[in-house]
Design an enzyme around this catalytic site. Structure first.
Site, PDB file in Angstrom:
ATOM      1  N   ARG A  87     -79.814  10.047 -90.140  1.00 31.18           N
ATOM      2  CA  ARG A  87     -78.984  10.918 -89.299  1.00 31.18           C
ATOM      3  C   ARG A  87     -77.596  10.319 -89.090  1.00 31.18           C
ATOM      4  NH1 ARG A  87     -75.986  13.384 -86.877  1.00 31.18           N
ATOM      5  NH2 ARG A  87     -76.244  14.956 -85.219  1.00 31.18           N
ATOM      6  N   GLU A 127     -84.542  12.703 -94.449  1.00 31.09           N
ATOM      7  CA  GLU A 127     -84.536  13.127 -93.044  1.00 31.09           C
ATOM      8  C   GLU A 127     -85.484  14.291 -92.804  1.00 31.09           C
ATOM      9  OE1 GLU A 127     -81.242  14.515 -89.679  1.00 31.09           O
ATOM     10  OE2 GLU A 127     -80.579  13.936 -91.694  1.00 31.09           O
ATOM     11  N   VAL A 131     -87.968  11.389 -88.849  1.00 35.54           N
ATOM     12  CA  VAL A 131     -86.847  10.653 -88.268  1.00 35.54           C
ATOM     13  C   VAL A 131     -87.333   9.802 -87.108  1.00 35.54           C
ATOM     14  CG1 VAL A 131     -85.116  12.381 -88.900  1.00 35.54           C
ATOM     15  CG2 VAL A 131     -86.263  12.534 -86.672  1.00 35.54           C
ATOM     16  N   HIS A 133     -87.546   9.387 -83.593  1.00 37.35           N
ATOM     17  CA  HIS A 133     -87.436  10.303 -82.460  1.00 37.35           C
ATOM     18  C   HIS A 133     -87.865   9.619 -81.166  1.00 37.35           C
ATOM     19  CE1 HIS A 133     -87.616  14.627 -80.935  1.00 37.35           C
ATOM     20  NE2 HIS A 133     -86.463  14.533 -81.570  1.00 37.35           N
ATOM     21  N   GLY A 147     -85.302  13.164 -73.153  1.00 39.62           N
ATOM     22  CA  GLY A 147     -85.379  13.656 -74.526  1.00 39.62           C
ATOM     23  C   GLY A 147     -84.014  13.785 -75.168  1.00 39.62           C
ATOM     24  N   ASP A 164     -82.329  19.102 -70.243  1.00 40.40           N
ATOM     25  CA  ASP A 164     -83.410  18.198 -70.616  1.00 40.40           C
ATOM     26  C   ASP A 164     -84.038  17.648 -69.339  1.00 40.40           C
ATOM     27  OD1 ASP A 164     -84.984  16.206 -72.199  1.00 40.40           O
ATOM     28  OD2 ASP A 164     -83.578  16.752 -73.774  1.00 40.40           O
ATOM     29  N   HIS A 353     -83.554  21.992 -74.114  1.00 41.63           N
ATOM     30  CA  HIS A 353     -84.137  20.935 -74.940  1.00 41.63           C
ATOM     31  C   HIS A 353     -85.322  20.265 -74.256  1.00 41.63           C
ATOM     32  CE1 HIS A 353     -83.821  17.126 -77.461  1.00 41.63           C
ATOM     33  NE2 HIS A 353     -83.770  18.078 -78.369  1.00 41.63           N
ATOM     34  N   GLU A 381     -92.557   9.208 -82.695  1.00 41.69           N
ATOM     35  CA  GLU A 381     -92.430   9.732 -81.334  1.00 41.69           C
ATOM     36  C   GLU A 381     -92.960   8.727 -80.313  1.00 41.69           C
ATOM     37  OE1 GLU A 381     -91.088  12.640 -80.712  1.00 41.69           O
ATOM     38  OE2 GLU A 381     -91.298  13.840 -82.542  1.00 41.69           O
ATOM     39  N   ILE A 446     -92.485  21.811 -91.137  1.00 45.67           N
ATOM     40  CA  ILE A 446     -91.491  20.732 -91.212  1.00 45.67           C
ATOM     41  C   ILE A 446     -90.297  20.933 -90.293  1.00 45.67           C
ATOM     42  CG2 ILE A 446     -92.151  20.108 -93.565  1.00 45.67           C
ATOM     43  CD1 ILE A 446     -89.714  21.635 -94.583  1.00 45.67           C
TER      44      ILE A 446
END
Length: 447
Positions: A87, A127, A131, A133, A147, A164, A353, A381, A446
Site C-alpha cells: 500500500r 495487495e 494486507v 490490517h 479501525g 470509526d 468505517h 487482522e 476478495i
C-alpha cells in the site's frame, strides 16, 4: 452457557485486568487526532504506530512531524512506524501514476536529523490477496485503538470525516504485548524492510521471505503470559489472526454463539462470511435481538457520485447493497417481528468505517476486521476483546452505541434498498457483465 464449539477458545483466553477509569472512549475523529498528537508529544519511552497506511497529506504530515519532534526532543525514545509494504508504494486509486507514500517517508528521513524508521510489512506478494490490517498505537503504557488509518478524512483534519471507533486503554501489560509482537514478530522478519530508506528491494525478490513470514504469522499470537485465564472482573484480551479458521475468526463466531439477549454488529462493507451468517441465524432462532449497522452505499469510502467518471472501484458499494438486500429479503419475517434490525448510517457526504461487536451486557470487541471473507481469509487482522462481567463500563458503552445509532435509519422492508435497474447506467452495465461471466462470487471473496 455451555459452548457450542468442540474446541472453544473463549473460556481459555488469557486476559489483562483493567480498571474502568483506564478505558476512555474518544468522541469522534477530531478528538482521536487531538489525543494521538497529545500522547505523542508526552511520550517518554516508546511510540509504536501500526496502521494500514500513513498518508502523505496534511494530517499525515502532522503526525509524522510530531513523531520527528518527539524523537528530536528525546533521542532515547523508541519510535517505530509500521505500515503495509504494498500500500505504501502505490498512489491513490484512480489518481494516476504516483510515487506512493514511501517516497515521502524517504524525503522526511533526509530532511530530519532525528530518525523515525517506517517499516513496510508485506503480508502477501499482491495487495489484492492480503494486507497488513493490524490496528493499535502503543505510546508508553497506553494503547490507542481504532479501525482508522492516518489521513485527512480519518483524522477529520478538514470538513469531512470517516466515522470509526476510538478507544484509549491505559494498561502496561497490554502495551507490552502489542509492542512485543511488532518488535519480534514483524520487523525482525527478512521480508520486512524500511520504506524510509532508498533502494527498496522488489516485492518479487522477497517472495520466499514473504511466504515464510505469512506461514509464521498463521501460528503467531500476542504474548499474554502476564495475563490470567480467570475473569472475575473487567479485562482485555488481544487477538491476532490471518488465514482460514484463525483464532480471531473463531472467537468472533463464538461470541455470536454466546449471545443470549442482544447482539450488535457494525461493518462498513456488508458481505458477511458464511460462518458469521450461520451464527447470526442461530442467534435469531434462539430469540436474540440482533442489530446490524452498515453504511449507506453513499457513505462507503469507495462511493463515487454518478456525476463523476465511472471507475470499476465505484461498483463496490452497489455490490455490498445487493448483498444487504438479499440478506434483508431472506430475513424479512424477523425484521417484521423486530428481532432483526438493519440500520443504515448516513451523515451528509461523510463516510462510515465502523467495525466491532457488542454481545449482551458483557463483551465488547474492538477490531479493524470488516467481518467479510477477505478479513476472514486474506488480511492480517487483530482485535481487543473487553470482558465486562460486572458491568463496569456500561455507561460509556451505551453512550458509544447511542452516538453510532444517531445517524442511522432502520430498514423496514427489503424493497427500500435499490435494485440493479435503479443504479446508474455505468454501474448497472458493469454489474450485469460481472454476473454474466460469474465473477461476482469471486469478487465477494476478495473485496
Amino acid at each position: 452457557m455451555p459452548s457450542l464449539f468442540k474446541r472453544s477458545l473463549l473460556p481459555k483466553l488469557r486476559s489483562f485486568a483493567l480498571t474502568a477509569d483506564a478505558v476512555t472512549i474518544l468522541d469522534g475523529a477530531a478528538e482521536f487526532r487531538r489525543c494521538l498528537l497529545e500522547q505523542i508529544a508526552q511520550a517518554t519511552r516508546r511510540i509504536y504506530i501500526v496502521a494500514l497506511y500513513l498518508q502523505h497529506d496534511e494530517a499525515g504530515q502532522e503526525i509524522l512531524d510530531a513523531l520527528h519532534a518527539a524523537k528530536a526532543a528525546r533521542p532515547e525514545l523508541d519510535v517505530v512506524v509500521v505500515v503495509d509494504w504494498l500500500r505504501a508504494q502505490r498512489g491513490l486509486i484512480g489518481a494516476g501514476k504516483q510515487p506512493g507514500n514511501s517516497a515521502w517517508y524517504q524525503q522526511m528521513t533526509r530532511d530530519h536529523a532525528s530518525e523515525v524508521p517506517v517499516y513496510g510489512v508485506p503480508v502477501q506478494t499482491r495487495e489484492l490477496f492480503g494486507v497488513l490490517h493490524l490496528k493499535g498505537f502503543v505510546i508508553d503504557d497506553c494503547v490507542i485503538y481504532s479501525g482508522a488509518s492516518l489521513n485527512n478524512v480519518y483524522l477529520h483534519k478538514f470538513d469531512k470525516y470517516r466515522f470509526d471507533r476510538y478507544h484509549l486503554l491505559r494498561n502496561r501489560a497490554l502495551a507490552d504485548s502489542m509492542q512485543h509482537l511488532v518488535q519480534h514478530g514483524l520487523i525482525t522478519s527478512k521480508a520486512v524492510h524500511r520504506l524510509d530508506l532508498p533502494n527498496l528491494p522488489s516485492t518479487r525478490s522477497l517472495r520466499h521471505d514473504i511466504g515464510d513470514l505469512r506461514s509464521r504469522l498463521k501460528h503467531a499470537a500476542y504474548d499474554t503470559t502476564a495475563g490470567d485465564v480467570i475473569k472475575g472482573g473487567l479485562s482485555v484480551s488481544p487477538l491476532l489472526g490471518v488465514g482460514k479458521n484463525n483464532p480471531l475468526n473463531r472467537v468472533i463466531c463464538e461470541l455470536i454463539a454466546s449471545a443470549q439477549q442482544q447482539l450488535t454488529i457494525c461493518t462498513p462493507y456488508f458481505n458477511l462470511p458464511l460462518p458469521v451468517t450461520r451464527e447470526i441465524n442461530r442467534a435469531l432462532a434462539r430469540g436474540v435481538k440482533v442489530d446490524i449497522v452498515v453504511g449507506d452505499k453513499t457513505a462507503n469510502d469507495f462511493y463515487i457520485p454518478p456525476s463523476e467518471p465511472f471507475r470499476v472501484i465505484a461498483a463496490l458499494p452497489y455490490l455490498y447493497e445487493i448483498s444487504l438486500r438479499r440478506f434483508a429479503k431472506r430475513h424479512q419475517r424477523v425484521i417484521d417481528s423486530g428481532l432483526l434490525n438493519l440500520h443504515l448510517w448516513r451523515d451528509g457526504d461523510n463516510t462510515y468505517h465502523l467495525k466491532g461487536m457488542w454481545v449482551d451486557e458483557r463483551y465488547t470487541l474492538l477490531t479493524g476486521n470488516n467481518l467479510n471473507p477477505r478479513a476472514f481469509r486474506l488480511d492480517l487482522e487483530n482485535a481487543l476483546l473487553i470482558d465486562d462481567p460486572k458491568a463496569e463500563l456500561q455507561a460509556p458503552r451505551r453512550r458509544e452505541l447511542a452516538e453510532i445509532f444517531r445517524n442511522t435509519s432502520r430498514i423496514e422492508r427489503y424493497q427500500q434498498l435499490e435494485t440493479l435497474l435503479e443504479y446508474p447506467p455505468d454501474v448497472s452495465k458493469f454489474l450485469r457483465r460481472v454476473s454474466r461471466v460469474r465473477i461476482e462470487r469471486l469478487l465477494y471473496r476478495i473485496l
